[in-house]
Enzyme design. Structure first.
Site, PDB file in Angstrom:
ATOM      1  N   HIS A 124       1.332  -1.250   0.186  1.00 44.41           N
ATOM      2  CA  HIS A 124       0.441  -0.426  -0.302  1.00 44.41           C
ATOM      3  C   HIS A 124       0.731   1.301   0.560  1.00 44.41           C
ATOM      4  CE1 HIS A 124      -2.529  -2.877   2.736  1.00 44.41           C
ATOM      5  NE2 HIS A 124      -3.148  -2.361   2.073  1.00 44.41           N
ATOM      6  N   ASP A 127       2.428   1.815   3.088  1.00 46.44           N
ATOM      7  CA  ASP A 127       2.668   0.973   4.092  1.00 46.44           C
ATOM      8  C   ASP A 127       4.780   0.994   3.628  1.00 46.44           C
ATOM      9  OD1 ASP A 127       1.361  -0.419   4.092  1.00 46.44           O
ATOM     10  OD2 ASP A 127       1.356  -1.385   2.427  1.00 46.44           O
ATOM     11  N   GLU A 255     -11.171  -6.392  -5.100  1.00 43.98           N
ATOM     12  CA  GLU A 255     -10.782  -7.847  -3.846  1.00 43.98           C
ATOM     13  C   GLU A 255     -11.776  -8.264  -3.337  1.00 43.98           C
ATOM     14  OE1 GLU A 255      -6.587  -7.799  -1.787  1.00 43.98           O
ATOM     15  OE2 GLU A 255      -7.612  -8.208   0.153  1.00 43.98           O
ATOM     16  N   HIS A 294     -11.062 -14.612   3.626  1.00 41.16           N
ATOM     17  CA  HIS A 294     -12.827 -13.216   2.545  1.00 41.16           C
ATOM     18  C   HIS A 294     -13.692 -14.596   2.161  1.00 41.16           C
ATOM     19  CE1 HIS A 294      -9.872  -9.373   1.577  1.00 41.16           C
ATOM     20  NE2 HIS A 294      -9.564  -9.547   3.493  1.00 41.16           N
ATOM     21  N   ASP A 319      -4.474 -13.935  -2.537  1.00 40.02           N
ATOM     22  CA  ASP A 319      -3.801 -13.553  -1.503  1.00 40.02           C
ATOM     23  C   ASP A 319      -3.848 -14.919  -1.102  1.00 40.02           C
ATOM     24  OD1 ASP A 319      -4.003 -10.874  -2.095  1.00 40.02           O
ATOM     25  OD2 ASP A 319      -4.783 -10.226  -1.193  1.00 40.02           O
ATOM     26  N   ASP A 330     -11.114 -11.369  10.225  1.00 44.13           N
ATOM     27  CA  ASP A 330      -9.540 -12.282   9.182  1.00 44.13           C
ATOM     28  C   ASP A 330      -8.579 -12.092  10.300  1.00 44.13           C
ATOM     29  OD1 ASP A 330      -9.022 -11.946   6.507  1.00 44.13           O
ATOM     30  OD2 ASP A 330      -9.466 -10.144   6.315  1.00 44.13           O
ATOM     31  N   ASP A 332      -5.975 -13.857   9.112  1.00 47.76           N
ATOM     32  CA  ASP A 332      -4.602 -13.837   7.477  1.00 47.76           C
ATOM     33  C   ASP A 332      -4.032 -14.768   8.490  1.00 47.76           C
ATOM     34  OD1 ASP A 332      -6.334 -11.771   6.672  1.00 47.76           O
ATOM     35  OD2 ASP A 332      -4.652  -9.923   7.476  1.00 47.76           O
ATOM     36  N   ASP A 362      -1.118 -12.594   2.175  1.00 51.86           N
ATOM     37  CA  ASP A 362      -1.612 -11.397   2.818  1.00 51.86           C
ATOM     38  C   ASP A 362      -2.161 -12.188   3.825  1.00 51.86           C
ATOM     39  OD1 ASP A 362      -2.505  -9.002   3.685  1.00 51.86           O
ATOM     40  OD2 ASP A 362      -4.615  -9.281   2.260  1.00 51.86           O
TER      41      ASP A 362
HETATM   42  C1  XUL Z   1      -7.560  -7.008   4.125  1.00 51.65           C
HETATM   43  C2  XUL Z   1      -6.765  -6.892   2.440  1.00 51.65           C
HETATM   44  C3  XUL Z   1      -6.035  -5.407   2.162  1.00 51.65           C
HETATM   45  C4  XUL Z   1      -6.107  -5.998   0.936  1.00 51.65           C
HETATM   46  C5  XUL Z   1      -5.158  -5.013   0.559  1.00 51.65           C
HETATM   47  O1  XUL Z   1      -9.013  -7.763   4.405  1.00 51.65           O
HETATM   48  O2  XUL Z   1      -7.160  -7.861   2.552  1.00 51.65           O
HETATM   49  O3  XUL Z   1      -4.686  -6.609   2.742  1.00 51.65           O
HETATM   50  O4  XUL Z   1      -4.938  -7.058   0.803  1.00 51.65           O
HETATM   51  O5  XUL Z   1      -5.619  -3.647   0.548  1.00 51.65           O
HETATM   52 CO    CO Z   2      -6.219  -8.921   1.034  1.00 47.18          CO
END
Ligand code: XUL
Ligand code: CO
Length: 464
Positions: A124, A127, A255, A294, A319, A330, A332, A362
């Site tokens: 991003h 970032d 996304e 997601h 991702d 989420d 991750d 991600d």
């Molecule tokens: C948030 C997510 C983000 C996107 C990019 O859930 O997945 O990190 O991948 O903005």
């Molecule tokens: Co993502």
């Protein structure tokens, strides 16, 4: 306690931030992570990811196009809603000059990409560069860090899978970016995306991602859904127009995510976005970046989301993270299930592969993973899971293990009756008469679910 030595804790090792790329931050990991094969016990070696190994007509590296996510690995410190950061990230210390900190962070990030052997990264705008006092200052800082990134990319050969603008962290975006009730905020978001897309273009990015961080609503009581969807459609069209104006040849990706941070997000899932893209005349311009966690938040298996995208010609990139079966948010986490990823990779291969996309992690480490080396364990494990899944998927597809079963199951639709129905040659009355004339009473056929589950497990067990 006497002379008992408790040993060094990671908190003791936070010093030693290298001034430039001649220094090292990950001093416990000497060199590039290498492939040693499934029998290796070396935790710092790949057991499945063998970059140059051919799988069908492409190497593993060409199939998977792994990317490290800048945000989770270098811009975050392990903080959560209940507590402050736990990870050893000295460049994030408050007393550092923001641009110096951004440069240090980048030096360390590229050391990591190189040592891991990751061919790509994703970022991003926020970032890689700090936010200045004004938007103009923010853009100057971003440009400077893009120069810096270009130098590191040239030096290391690491490439950019995608860039994206952070349109969700700052208070100004609390009511959304493109879907904000205030057109001035829409303009501010558009300006930010313009700069970030330009930066992605300059760095040769293969894609540009839009995740609708707060493109949704907290309460319908104050939200005009129809208007907000039109705004989002307009915004996306502006992005596509700009892509063509600057000659960016990468793919624009949306996304999907159903909720979090907002209660309802407009980019709910693959099918929802497909409908949205058709409505706003974007279907030939935009594809999907599908994230595992997601998908599960939307109540789908990851393979469902990928299948919908493949069958609609919309698969762009993935991702590769996962949630936790007990937690509804989420999380991750790095992927660990070969079975889950094999089914998704099977669909990706069936669709012809990831194209300009790749496999972005991600994913973030858990809060207790406080040692520098944990970042390597996390990515090595994720890459091995994806590589092994690729092998399983390739075998299943080559044997037609699932595609053959599906072709048989729908065989009737290739014959005359099925073809006539689908071509619109038979009305309800025609079908009624045909059923009566032939006394049709078809008998159920086994779906063989358990046998197929066993079959998939056999492929998972035997691939090596
Ligand atoms: C948030 C997510 C983000 C996107 C990019 O859930 O997945 O990190 O991948 O903005
Ligand atoms: Co993502």
């Amino acid at each position: 306690m006497g002379d008992y030595d408790p040993g060094m804790t990671s908190a003791d090792t936070s010093a030693g931030l290298p001034a430039d790329s001649s220094g090292e931050f990950f001093t416990d990991v000497p060199g590039p992570i290498r492939y040693e094969g499934p029998d290796s016990d070396n935790p710092l070696a790949f057991r499945w990811y063998d970059a140059g190994r051919m799988v069908g007509d492409r190497t593993m590296a060409e199939h998977l196009r792994f990317a490290v996510a800048y945000w989770h690995s270098f811009a975050a410190d392990g903080a959560d809603q209940f507590g402050s950061g736990t990870w050893d990230r000295p460049w994030l210390a408050n007393d550092r000059d923001p641009m110096d900190a951004a440069r240090s962070k980048m030096v360390v990030a590229f050391e990591f990409f190189e040592k891991l052997g990751a061919p790509y990264f994703c970022f991003h705008d926020l970032d890689i560069a700090p936010e200045g006092g004004t938007f103009a200052e923010t853009c100057v800082d971003l440009d400077a860090m893009v120069d810096e990134a270009a130098g590191h990319m040239e030096r290391t050969g690491v490439k950019l899978l995608w860039g994206t603008a952070n349109l969700f962290s700052r208070p100004r975006f609390a009511a959304g970016a493109a879907t904000n009730p205030d057109p001035e905020l829409f303009a501010r978001a558009a300006a930010q995306v313009r700069h970030c897309l330009d930066a992605t273009h300059r760095l040769g990015g293969a894609n540009y991602v839009l995740w609708g961080g707060r493109e949704g609503y907290d309460t319908i009581l104050n939200t005009d859904v129809g208007r907000e969807l039109d705004q989002l459609g307009r915004f996306l069209n502006l992005v596509v127009e700009h892509k063509h104006t600057i000659g960016f040849e990468g793919t624009i990706l949306i996304e999907p995510k159903p909720h979090e941070p907002t209660k309802h997000q407009y980019d709910h899932d693959s099918q929802t976005i497909a409908g949205f893209l058709r409505k706003y005349d974007l279907i030939d311009e935009v594809k999907l970046n599908i994230e595992v966690n997601h998908a599960t938040l939307a109540g789908h298996d990851f393979v469902h989301e990928v299948t919908v995208a493949v069958d609609d010609g919309l698969l762009g990139s993935i991702d590769a993270n996962r949630g936790d079966g007990r937690l509804g948010w989420d999380t991750d986490q790095f992927p660990t299930s070969v079975e889950e990823m094999s089914l998704a990779m099977h669909e990706i291969l069936r669709g012809g592969g990831l194209g300009t996309g790749g496999v972005n992690f991600d994913a973030k480490m858990r809060r207790q993973s406080v040692d520098r080396i944990d970042l390597f364990h996390a990515h090595i494990g994720g890459m091995d899971v994806m590589a092994r899944s690729l092998l399983v998927a390739h075998e299943m597809l080559t044997d037609g293990a699932l595609t053959g079963v599906k072709a048989d199951r729908y065989r009737g639709w290739d014959r005359r009756l099925g073809a006539d129905i689908m071509a619109g040659r038979l009305s309800l009355v025609d079908l009624d008469e045909m059923v009566a004339d032939h006394s049709l009473d078809p008998v159920p056929v086994s779906g063989r679910q358990e046998a197929l589950e066993n079959l998939v497990n056999r492929y998972v067990e035997r691939v090596c």
